[in-house]
Design a protein around this motif. Structure first.
Motif, PDB file in Angstrom:
ATOM      1  N   VAL A 236      -5.463   1.797  -8.830  1.00 59.05           N
ATOM      2  CA  VAL A 236      -5.111   2.999  -8.922  1.00 59.05           C
ATOM      3  C   VAL A 236      -6.590   3.718  -8.378  1.00 59.05           C
ATOM      4  O   VAL A 236      -7.520   3.300  -9.083  1.00 59.05           O
ATOM      5  CB  VAL A 236      -4.601   3.654  -9.750  1.00 59.05           C
ATOM      6  CG1 VAL A 236      -4.698   5.101  -9.892  1.00 59.05           C
ATOM      7  CG2 VAL A 236      -3.003   3.229 -10.015  1.00 59.05           C
TER       8      VAL A 236
ATOM      9  N   LEU B  65      -1.715  -3.286 -10.643  1.00 60.09           N
ATOM     10  CA  LEU B  65      -1.504  -1.922  -9.681  1.00 60.09           C
ATOM     11  C   LEU B  65      -3.152  -1.493  -9.796  1.00 60.09           C
ATOM     12  O   LEU B  65      -3.787  -1.573 -10.724  1.00 60.09           O
ATOM     13  CB  LEU B  65      -0.791  -0.834 -10.471  1.00 60.09           C
ATOM     14  CG  LEU B  65      -0.925   0.642  -9.862  1.00 60.09           C
ATOM     15  CD1 LEU B  65      -0.004   0.569  -8.388  1.00 60.09           C
ATOM     16  CD2 LEU B  65       0.014   1.535 -10.711  1.00 60.09           C
TER      17      LEU B  65
ATOM     18  N   LEU C  89      -2.468   1.974  -4.924  1.00 63.95           N
ATOM     19  CA  LEU C  89      -1.982   3.590  -4.757  1.00 63.95           C
ATOM     20  C   LEU C  89      -3.253   4.453  -5.059  1.00 63.95           C
ATOM     21  O   LEU C  89      -3.543   4.617  -6.224  1.00 63.95           O
ATOM     22  CB  LEU C  89      -1.167   3.556  -6.488  1.00 63.95           C
ATOM     23  CG  LEU C  89      -0.389   5.194  -6.424  1.00 63.95           C
ATOM     24  CD1 LEU C  89       0.845   5.174  -5.346  1.00 63.95           C
ATOM     25  CD2 LEU C  89       0.125   5.154  -8.012  1.00 63.95           C
TER      26      LEU C  89
ATOM     27  N   LEU D 244       5.221   6.203 -11.335  1.00 64.38           N
ATOM     28  CA  LEU D 244       4.919   4.750 -12.177  1.00 64.38           C
ATOM     29  C   LEU D 244       5.742   3.960 -12.922  1.00 64.38           C
ATOM     30  O   LEU D 244       5.772   2.948 -12.500  1.00 64.38           O
ATOM     31  CB  LEU D 244       3.760   5.179 -13.085  1.00 64.38           C
ATOM     32  CG  LEU D 244       2.281   5.815 -12.337  1.00 64.38           C
ATOM     33  CD1 LEU D 244       1.515   6.351 -13.550  1.00 64.38           C
ATOM     34  CD2 LEU D 244       1.737   4.858 -11.505  1.00 64.38           C
TER      35      LEU D 244
ATOM     36  N   VAL E 218      -3.407   9.271  -4.800  1.00 68.27           N
ATOM     37  CA  VAL E 218      -1.761   9.661  -4.635  1.00 68.27           C
ATOM     38  C   VAL E 218      -1.408  10.389  -5.857  1.00 68.27           C
ATOM     39  O   VAL E 218      -0.784  11.410  -5.590  1.00 68.27           O
ATOM     40  CB  VAL E 218      -0.948   8.450  -4.509  1.00 68.27           C
ATOM     41  CG1 VAL E 218       0.571   8.937  -4.428  1.00 68.27           C
ATOM     42  CG2 VAL E 218      -1.320   7.719  -2.909  1.00 68.27           C
ATOM     43  N   LEU E 219      -1.924   9.931  -6.917  1.00 72.24           N
ATOM     44  CA  LEU E 219      -1.382  10.525  -8.467  1.00 72.24           C
ATOM     45  C   LEU E 219      -1.419  11.878  -8.356  1.00 72.24           C
ATOM     46  O   LEU E 219      -0.542  13.032  -8.756  1.00 72.24           O
ATOM     47  CB  LEU E 219      -1.924   9.832  -9.311  1.00 72.24           C
ATOM     48  CG  LEU E 219      -1.570   8.271  -9.728  1.00 72.24           C
ATOM     49  CD1 LEU E 219      -2.401   7.764 -10.805  1.00 72.24           C
ATOM     50  CD2 LEU E 219       0.022   8.425  -9.966  1.00 72.24           C
TER      51      LEU E 219
ATOM     52  N   HIS F 236       0.792  -1.083   0.165  1.00 73.06           N
ATOM     53  CA  HIS F 236      -0.202  -0.124  -0.007  1.00 73.06           C
ATOM     54  C   HIS F 236       0.824   1.198  -0.042  1.00 73.06           C
ATOM     55  O   HIS F 236       1.486   1.739   0.847  1.00 73.06           O
ATOM     56  CB  HIS F 236      -0.921  -0.048   1.188  1.00 73.06           C
ATOM     57  CG  HIS F 236      -1.991   1.082   1.283  1.00 73.06           C
ATOM     58  ND1 HIS F 236      -2.889   1.050   2.241  1.00 73.06           N
ATOM     59  CD2 HIS F 236      -2.283   2.013   0.418  1.00 73.06           C
ATOM     60  CE1 HIS F 236      -3.583   2.153   2.065  1.00 73.06           C
ATOM     61  NE2 HIS F 236      -3.158   2.818   0.915  1.00 73.06           N
ATOM     62  N   LEU F 237       0.838   1.870  -1.116  1.00 73.90           N
ATOM     63  CA  LEU F 237       2.013   2.942  -1.006  1.00 73.90           C
ATOM     64  C   LEU F 237       0.996   4.271  -1.107  1.00 73.90           C
ATOM     65  O   LEU F 237      -0.234   4.552  -1.467  1.00 73.90           O
ATOM     66  CB  LEU F 237       2.183   3.105  -2.840  1.00 73.90           C
ATOM     67  CG  LEU F 237       3.053   2.040  -3.270  1.00 73.90           C
ATOM     68  CD1 LEU F 237       3.623   2.285  -4.797  1.00 73.90           C
ATOM     69  CD2 LEU F 237       4.351   1.911  -2.260  1.00 73.90           C
ATOM     70  N   GLY F 238       1.627   5.455  -0.222  1.00 76.00           N
ATOM     71  CA  GLY F 238       0.936   6.397   0.407  1.00 76.00           C
ATOM     72  C   GLY F 238      -0.167   6.049   1.222  1.00 76.00           C
ATOM     73  O   GLY F 238      -1.230   6.581   1.242  1.00 76.00           O
TER      74      GLY F 238
ATOM     75  N   ILE G 291       7.866   2.028  -9.955  1.00 68.94           N
ATOM     76  CA  ILE G 291       7.162   0.956  -9.493  1.00 68.94           C
ATOM     77  C   ILE G 291       7.051   0.157 -10.402  1.00 68.94           C
ATOM     78  O   ILE G 291       6.920  -1.324 -10.145  1.00 68.94           O
ATOM     79  CB  ILE G 291       5.749   1.504  -8.516  1.00 68.94           C
ATOM     80  CG1 ILE G 291       4.920   2.024  -9.456  1.00 68.94           C
ATOM     81  CG2 ILE G 291       6.304   2.566  -7.713  1.00 68.94           C
ATOM     82  CD1 ILE G 291       3.712   2.382  -8.748  1.00 68.94           C
TER      83      ILE G 291
ATOM     84  N   ASP H  24       5.221   4.992   2.944  1.00 72.46           N
ATOM     85  CA  ASP H  24       4.836   6.458   2.656  1.00 72.46           C
ATOM     86  C   ASP H  24       5.980   7.280   2.912  1.00 72.46           C
ATOM     87  O   ASP H  24       7.277   6.910   3.702  1.00 72.46           O
ATOM     88  CB  ASP H  24       3.832   6.793   3.676  1.00 72.46           C
ATOM     89  CG  ASP H  24       3.014   8.117   3.081  1.00 72.46           C
ATOM     90  OD1 ASP H  24       3.668   9.118   3.196  1.00 72.46           O
ATOM     91  OD2 ASP H  24       1.919   7.888   2.861  1.00 72.46           O
TER      92      ASP H  24
END
Length: 242
Positions: free
Chosen positions: A156, A154, A128, A142, A131-132, A52-54, A145, A87
């Motif tokens: 998003v 992924l 993600l 992107l 977050v973008l 889990h990014l961010g 990763i 994070d």
């Protein structure tokens, strides 16, 4: 994951710049999910090993969101086999760790340490969420990763610039926005960004921020169910392009 939705026949050509149109009538196969963003995302990663990014969202809001049951990372932990949160916000990571949240790391995705951690963890899903729109260089992010985990799908989510909620606000000459956001996305521009970042979008969803409870929320949800392009959030499942 749910079965793939019917693709738009020439979408890949458009997303990979093999075909250009100056005024394309884009109609992606967006399906509406009425149970809200968190439930939509949690359903897509259910039972997986999730990176889990961010994950932190906004540090000052973590404790309140946990108390209200709306902090996404709690849902991800509950629905995944195992979840690791990454994070770049050291203060938010420390705050979450202080609340007893396990398996958290403060890392920049461009660091060697992130690559080592990700390869060691071997996730089945990468998440993600929202977050973008905060990133200054989302394509580079992107690509990084996708380079580190070239076989991992992924998931998003982004706030939808075409949402009916935004249109309603615009009637009052108002833009309601998180002041850390750098841009709005649409279903097509999200797919295009993912393609530029090395991913092939495969599934498209529209969802509200949360399940509707008020009369106004139920009206907006019903209209978004009729026209998913009006949903609050866009969710896309994508795979790294070989």
């Amino acid at each position: 994951m749910p079965p793939l939705q019917k693709p738009v026949s020439d979408l890949l050509d458009v997303l990979t710049d093999r075909h250009f149109e100056a005024d394309r009538a884009s109609c992606l196969p967006l399906q509406f999910q009425s149970h809200g963003r968190n439930a939509t995302l949690s359903g897509l990663i259910s039972g997986g090993r999730v990176l889990h990014l961010g994950f932190a969202d906004h540090g000052p809001l973590i404790a309140d969101k946990r108390a209200q049951g709306t902090w996404l990372h709690d849902d991800v932990m509950a629905h995944s086999q195992v979840c690791m949160g990454v994070d770049i916000d050291a203060q938010a990571v420390a705050l979450a760790q202080g609340l007893g949240v396990p398996h958290l790391h403060c890392l920049d995705v461009f660091s060697p340490e992130f690559a080592e951690l990700a390869e060691r963890f071997a996730p089945t899903h990468m998440l993600l969420p929202d977050v973008l729109e905060h990133l200054q260089e989302p394509v580079a992010f992107l690509r990084r990763i996708a380079q580190v985990l070239p076989q991992v799908p992924l998931i998003v989510s982004v706030p939808n610039g075409l949402s009916l909620r935004n249109f309603r606000n615009s009637l009052g000459n108002v833009e309601r926005i998180n002041t850390d956001h750098l841009c709005w996305y649409s279903p097509f521009t999200t797919a295009k960004l993912l393609s530029r970042g090395g991913y092939t979008p495969e599934q498209f969803w529209g969802c509200q921020i949360a399940p509707a409870t008020s009369f106004k929320g139920k009206v907006l949800s019903a209209l978004a169910n009729w026209r998913p392009l009006w949903a609050d959030n866009v969710v896309v499942v994508a795979r790294p392009r070989a």
